[in-house]
Motif scaffolding. Structure first.
Motif, mmCIF file in Angstrom:
data_model
loop_
_atom_site.group_PDB
_atom_site.id
_atom_site.type_symbol
_atom_site.label_atom_id
_atom_site.label_comp_id
_atom_site.label_asym_id
_atom_site.label_seq_id
_atom_site.Cartn_x
_atom_site.Cartn_y
_atom_site.Cartn_z
ATOM 1 N N ASN A 45 0.747 -1.157 0.005
ATOM 2 C CA ASN A 45 -0.060 0.152 -0.059
ATOM 3 C C ASN A 45 0.915 1.368 0.013
ATOM 4 O OD1 ASN A 45 1.093 0.073 2.514
ATOM 5 N ND2 ASN A 45 -1.073 -0.188 3.601
ATOM 6 N N GLY A 46 2.193 1.047 -0.420
ATOM 7 C CA GLY A 46 2.827 2.345 -0.481
ATOM 8 C C GLY A 46 3.781 2.727 0.482
ATOM 9 N N LEU A 47 3.953 2.063 1.557
ATOM 10 C CA LEU A 47 4.953 2.636 2.638
ATOM 11 C C LEU A 47 6.342 2.310 2.273
ATOM 12 C CD1 LEU A 47 5.657 3.718 5.475
ATOM 13 C CD2 LEU A 47 5.315 1.067 6.479
ATOM 14 N N HIS A 48 7.069 3.363 2.246
ATOM 15 C CA HIS A 48 8.660 2.956 2.152
ATOM 16 C C HIS A 48 9.194 3.276 3.539
ATOM 17 C CE1 HIS A 48 12.563 3.000 0.402
ATOM 18 N NE2 HIS A 48 12.700 4.148 1.089
ATOM 19 N N PRO A 49 9.756 2.166 4.071
ATOM 20 C CA PRO A 49 10.453 2.173 5.482
ATOM 21 C C PRO A 49 11.520 3.109 5.409
ATOM 22 C CG PRO A 49 9.621 -0.047 5.216
ATOM 23 C CD PRO A 49 9.731 0.902 3.735
ATOM 24 N N SER A 50 11.626 4.156 6.262
ATOM 25 C CA SER A 50 13.022 5.123 6.001
ATOM 26 C C SER A 50 13.445 5.223 7.723
ATOM 27 C CB SER A 50 12.597 6.484 5.592
ATOM 28 O OG SER A 50 11.627 7.129 6.351
ATOM 29 N N GLN A 51 12.763 4.628 8.580
ATOM 30 C CA GLN A 51 13.166 4.729 10.078
ATOM 31 C C GLN A 51 12.726 3.622 10.697
ATOM 32 O OE1 GLN A 51 12.755 8.608 11.901
ATOM 33 N NE2 GLN A 51 12.277 9.416 9.803
ATOM 34 N N SER A 52 13.531 3.235 11.868
ATOM 35 C CA SER A 52 13.140 2.152 12.770
ATOM 36 C C SER A 52 13.658 2.515 14.148
ATOM 37 C CB SER A 52 13.782 1.023 12.527
ATOM 38 O OG SER A 52 13.319 -0.077 13.447
ATOM 39 N N TRP A 53 12.576 2.959 15.270
ATOM 40 C CA TRP A 53 13.009 3.442 16.546
ATOM 41 C C TRP A 53 12.811 2.498 17.763
ATOM 42 C CZ3 TRP A 53 15.761 8.075 16.859
ATOM 43 C CH2 TRP A 53 15.606 8.766 15.945
ATOM 44 N N HIS A 54 13.815 1.888 17.999
ATOM 45 C CA HIS A 54 13.831 1.114 19.025
ATOM 46 C C HIS A 54 12.811 -0.114 18.810
ATOM 47 C CE1 HIS A 54 15.457 4.634 21.217
ATOM 48 N NE2 HIS A 54 15.857 3.927 22.236
ATOM 49 N N ALA A 55 12.683 -0.426 17.563
ATOM 50 C CA ALA A 55 11.524 -1.313 17.193
ATOM 51 C C ALA A 55 12.049 -2.625 16.614
ATOM 52 C CB ALA A 55 10.863 -0.453 16.119
ATOM 53 N N THR A 56 12.841 -3.409 17.497
ATOM 54 C CA THR A 56 13.729 -4.721 16.947
ATOM 55 C C THR A 56 13.548 -5.626 18.326
ATOM 56 O OG1 THR A 56 15.271 -3.446 15.530
ATOM 57 C CG2 THR A 56 15.719 -5.650 16.080
ATOM 58 N N GLY A 57 12.955 -6.629 18.035
ATOM 59 C CA GLY A 57 12.907 -7.686 19.050
ATOM 60 C C GLY A 57 12.945 -8.723 18.839
ATOM 61 N N SER A 58 12.721 -9.838 19.407
ATOM 62 C CA SER A 58 12.713 -11.339 19.306
ATOM 63 C C SER A 58 11.669 -12.232 19.911
ATOM 64 C CB SER A 58 14.187 -11.980 19.381
ATOM 65 O OG SER A 58 14.478 -11.664 20.792
ATOM 66 N N ALA A 59 11.351 -13.571 19.564
ATOM 67 C CA ALA A 59 10.559 -14.460 20.104
ATOM 68 C C ALA A 59 11.308 -15.546 20.807
ATOM 69 C CB ALA A 59 9.619 -15.046 19.135
ATOM 70 N N PRO A 60 10.880 -16.311 21.684
ATOM 71 C CA PRO A 60 11.669 -17.260 22.448
ATOM 72 C C PRO A 60 12.245 -18.459 21.547
ATOM 73 C CG PRO A 60 9.599 -16.817 23.831
ATOM 74 C CD PRO A 60 9.571 -16.101 22.393
ATOM 75 N N ASN A 61 11.579 -18.719 20.199
ATOM 76 C CA ASN A 61 12.102 -19.636 19.364
ATOM 77 C C ASN A 61 13.217 -19.270 18.308
ATOM 78 O OD1 ASN A 61 10.601 -18.026 17.561
ATOM 79 N ND2 ASN A 61 9.903 -19.759 16.106
ATOM 80 N N GLY A 62 13.533 -17.925 18.700
ATOM 81 C CA GLY A 62 14.555 -17.258 17.830
ATOM 82 C C GLY A 62 14.219 -16.570 16.676
ATOM 83 N N ASP A 63 12.793 -16.252 16.185
ATOM 84 C CA ASP A 63 12.331 -15.514 15.318
ATOM 85 C C ASP A 63 12.742 -14.095 15.642
ATOM 86 O OD1 ASP A 63 11.125 -17.622 14.191
ATOM 87 O OD2 ASP A 63 9.033 -16.763 14.673
ATOM 88 N N LEU A 64 13.120 -13.241 14.634
ATOM 89 C CA LEU A 64 13.332 -11.865 14.798
ATOM 90 C C LEU A 64 12.461 -10.906 14.319
ATOM 91 C CD1 LEU A 64 17.423 -11.802 13.930
ATOM 92 C CD2 LEU A 64 16.254 -11.508 16.367
ATOM 93 N N TYR A 65 12.186 -9.764 14.996
ATOM 94 C CA TYR A 65 10.930 -8.836 14.463
ATOM 95 C C TYR A 65 11.550 -7.357 14.222
ATOM 96 C CZ TYR A 65 7.696 -12.623 15.004
ATOM 97 O OH TYR A 65 6.967 -13.708 15.117
ATOM 98 N N VAL A 66 11.278 -6.776 13.316
ATOM 99 C CA VAL A 66 11.795 -5.321 13.391
ATOM 100 C C VAL A 66 10.286 -4.554 12.492
ATOM 101 C CG1 VAL A 66 12.468 -5.822 10.866
ATOM 102 C CG2 VAL A 66 13.436 -3.884 12.351
ATOM 103 N N ALA A 67 10.311 -3.295 13.007
ATOM 104 C CA ALA A 67 9.332 -2.488 12.647
ATOM 105 C C ALA A 67 10.134 -1.415 11.697
ATOM 106 C CB ALA A 67 8.395 -1.949 13.677
ATOM 107 N N GLY A 68 9.243 -1.050 10.647
ATOM 108 C CA GLY A 68 9.634 -0.037 9.734
ATOM 109 C C GLY A 68 8.777 1.063 9.694
ATOM 110 N N MET A 69 9.068 2.312 9.581
ATOM 111 C CA MET A 69 8.156 3.557 9.428
ATOM 112 C C MET A 69 8.492 4.516 8.616
ATOM 113 S SD MET A 69 9.065 3.852 13.058
ATOM 114 C CE MET A 69 9.277 2.057 13.276
ATOM 115 N N ASP A 70 7.980 5.670 8.337
ATOM 116 C CA ASP A 70 8.296 6.743 7.380
ATOM 117 C C ASP A 70 8.051 8.256 8.375
ATOM 118 O OD1 ASP A 70 5.407 7.164 7.527
ATOM 119 O OD2 ASP A 70 5.431 6.913 5.070
ATOM 120 N N HIS A 71 7.629 7.620 9.532
ATOM 121 C CA HIS A 71 7.457 9.068 10.436
ATOM 122 C C HIS A 71 6.626 10.011 9.798
ATOM 123 C CE1 HIS A 71 8.303 11.606 13.869
ATOM 124 N NE2 HIS A 71 9.516 10.780 14.207
#
Length: 429
Positions: A45-71
Motif C-alpha cells: 500500500n505504498g509505505l517506504h520504511p525510512s526509520q526504525s525507532w527502538h523497534a527490534t525484538g525477538s521471540a523465544p524460538n529465535g524469530d526476529l522482528y523489526v518495525a519500519g516506518m516513514d514517520h
C-alpha cells in the motif's frame, strides 16, 4: 470511517485480520564473516520504511522482528523466522485497521516505536502518531494496539473492539512490557508518561496514571520498562537536558522525581523507589530481563548501565559504556543470554563524524572494547547515522539491530551479527 465491533477484542485478531503480504528479502552477506544485512521492503500500500525507532525484538524460538516506518503516514512489522534468511512483511498499521474498519479518513500511524513484544504466543506493537512533548497530540487520534499471530500468520488491529477504536482518545505508546501473572501488557504514553494496561482476555485498555512526583505535563517516558516476578512494573522518565529532541526539566526545576525508578503495583498504584537511583536523572532506553534469574540489565542513552536483582532488591550501577564521539547516544545495546556481556553501537546526528563503532562490553568490570567500525560490517552502515535495537537475539546467538539516516532519507537496514564468528574473523585479519 469505522464500524463499532461488538465482539470481544480477544477474537478481533482472528475475526478481522489484515492479510499478510508476501513482500520479502533474502538479504546479503556482509563484508565480514558472521554478518548479514537486509533492506526493509516496501509495503503493497505504498509505505517506504525510512526509520526504525527502538523497534527490534525477538521471540523465544529465535524469530526476529523489526518495525519500519516513514514517520509520516504508516508503520509495518517484519519477521525473520528462525533458521532462515528470509525477512518478510507480516502487516502494516493502515492495512490492518482498514480490514477491521477502524481507520478514519486522513488518519496516520507515524511509528511503531515500541519494541515488538512477544507475549502469550503473539507479538504486540502499538502506534505513536506524534513524538512532540507538547499539546499537539490532542489533534491526533489515540494509539492502536496490534498483534501478530505467527501460528495463523495474521496481523490484526486489537483496538477495533475498544470504545472509540483506540486504546486512549489521544496519545501514543513508546514502550511495552508484559505481566504474565495478570495476562496484561503495559504501555508508556507519549507525551504524558502515563502508564496504560491492556487486559488481553478482555481486550480493554485502562489508564493507570503516572507517578505523582512528575512536575510537568509532558515528560520524556523511558523506552525500556520491566515487570518483576511479583508483578511490579518499573518505569523511568523525564531527564534534564534529555535525549535528542526531548526537552529536559529545564533551569530551576527539581530533577529529583527523575533521579530514580518508580513502580506500579496492582492494588497499590504508583510508588517512588529512591533506592533504585540513577547515575543521572535520565530515562532508561534499552535493556534485557532474565525472568528465570529474576534480574535485568538496563542502560540509558548516555550508556550508563545498571543491573537489577529482585534479591534485596538490588540496583547496581555498572558504569558507562565508552562512546566513540562526544554527544553520541546509545540506542543499540544487546545483552547476551548469560548476562555477562553486551554489544553496543552509538548514534550521532553529525553525518560528518564518520561511522559508528561496535563495542563489546564486559558487564562484570564495565570495560568496553572496540571491535570494529560498523562500516567494516557493511559499507552501507557507514552511511547511516542512527542505530537502534535491544534484546533481539535469534536461536543461534546472533543479535540484530536497525540502521537508518537521521533525516529519514534512504532505506532501513536490518543487520544480524554472529559475535563469535565476527570476532574470529576480526582476529584472523
Amino acid at each position: 470511517m469505522r464500524l463499532l465491533a461488538p465482539a470481544c477484542a480477544a477474537l478481533a485478531l482472528l475475526a478481522a485480520p489484515a492479510a499478510a503480504a508476501e513482500t520479502s528479502s533474502a538479504g546479503e552477506a556482509g563484508r565480514i564473516d558472521g554478518v548479514r544485512v537486509w533492506t526493509l521492503p516496501d509495503t503493497p500500500n505504498g509505505l517506504h520504511p525510512s526509520q526504525s525507532w527502538h523497534a527490534t525484538g525477538s521471540a523465544p524460538n529465535g524469530d526476529l522482528y523489526v518495525a519500519g516506518m516513514d514517520h509520516r503516514t504508516n508503520a509495518a512489522l517484519y519477521r525473520l523466522a528462525a533458521g532462515t534468511d528470509r525477512l518478510r512483511l507480516v502487516g502494516d498499521a493502515r492495512s490492518a485497521s482498514e480490514a477491521a474498519r477502524n481507520w478514519e479518513p486522513g488518519e496516520t500511524a507515524e511509528k511503531f516505536h515500541t519494541r515488538p513484544l512477544w507475549f502469550g504466543g503473539k507479538v504486540y506493537v502499538a502506534t505513536m502518531d506524534r513524538s512532540g512533548l507538547d499539546d499537539g497530540y490532542l489533534s491526533r487520534r489515540g494509539f492502536h494496539w496490534y498483534a501478530y499471530d505467527p501460528a495463523a500468520d495474521r496481523f490484526g488491529d486489537l483496538s477495533a473492539a475498544e470504545p472509540g477504536g483506540t486504546g486512549l482518545p489521544h496519545g501514543g505508546l513508546v514502550a511495552l512490557a508484559a505481566d504474565p501473572a495478570s495476562n496484561a501488557v503495559y504501555g508508556a504514553v507519549v507525551p504524558t508518561a502515563e502508564i496504560v494496561r491492556y487486559d488481553v482476555a478482555r481486550g480493554t485498555t485502562e489508564n493507570l496514571g503516572r507517578p505523582a512526583g512528575y512536575d510537568r505535563p509532558y515528560v520524556y517516558a523511558g523506552r525500556f520498562m520491566f515487570v518483576d516476578s511479583r508483578g511490579r512494573l518499573h518505569v523511568s522518565a523525564g531527564h534534564p537536558g534529555g535525549a535528542a529532541g526531548a526537552p529536559g526539566a529545564g533551569a530551576g526545576r527539581d530533577a529529583s522525581p527523575y533521579s530514580h525508578l518508580h513502580a506500579y503495583e496492582p492494588g497499590r498504584g504508583m510508588t517512588a523507589l529512591p533506592d533504585l537511583a540513577l547515575a543521572q536523572p535520565r530515562a532508561l532506553e534499552t535493556g534485557r530481563c532474565f525472568p528465570e534469574r529474576r534480574a535485568c540489565v538496563a542502560a540509558d542513552d548516555e550508556g550508563h548501565v545498571y543491573r537489577f536483582s529482585e534479591e534485596g532488591p538490588a540496583w547496581t550501577f555498572l558504569g558507562p559504556v565508552a562512546r566513540d564521539r562526544p554527544g553520541a547516544r546509545l540506542w543499540m545495546f544487546q545483552v547476551t543470554a548469560d548476562g555477562r556481556r553486551a554489544y553496543a553501537a552509538t548514534t550521532s546526528y553529525d553525518p560528518g563524524a564518520g561511522p559508528a563503532a561496535l563495542y563489546e562490553v564486559d558487564l562484570a568490570t564495565g570495560a568496553s572494547t572496540r571491535l570494529c567500525s560498523l562500516a567494516d560490517l557493511d559499507p552501507r552502515l557507514g552511511r547511516r547515522t542512527v542505530h537502534t535495537g535491544s534484546d533481539a537475539w535469534d536461536d543461534r546467538g546472533r543479535f540484530a539491530f536497525a540502521s537508518f539516516a537521521a533525516d529519514g532519507s534512504g532505506d532501513v537496514l536490518l543487520t544480524r551479527v554472529d559475535p563469535v564468528r565476527l570476532k574470529a574473523a576480526l582476529a584472523a585479519r
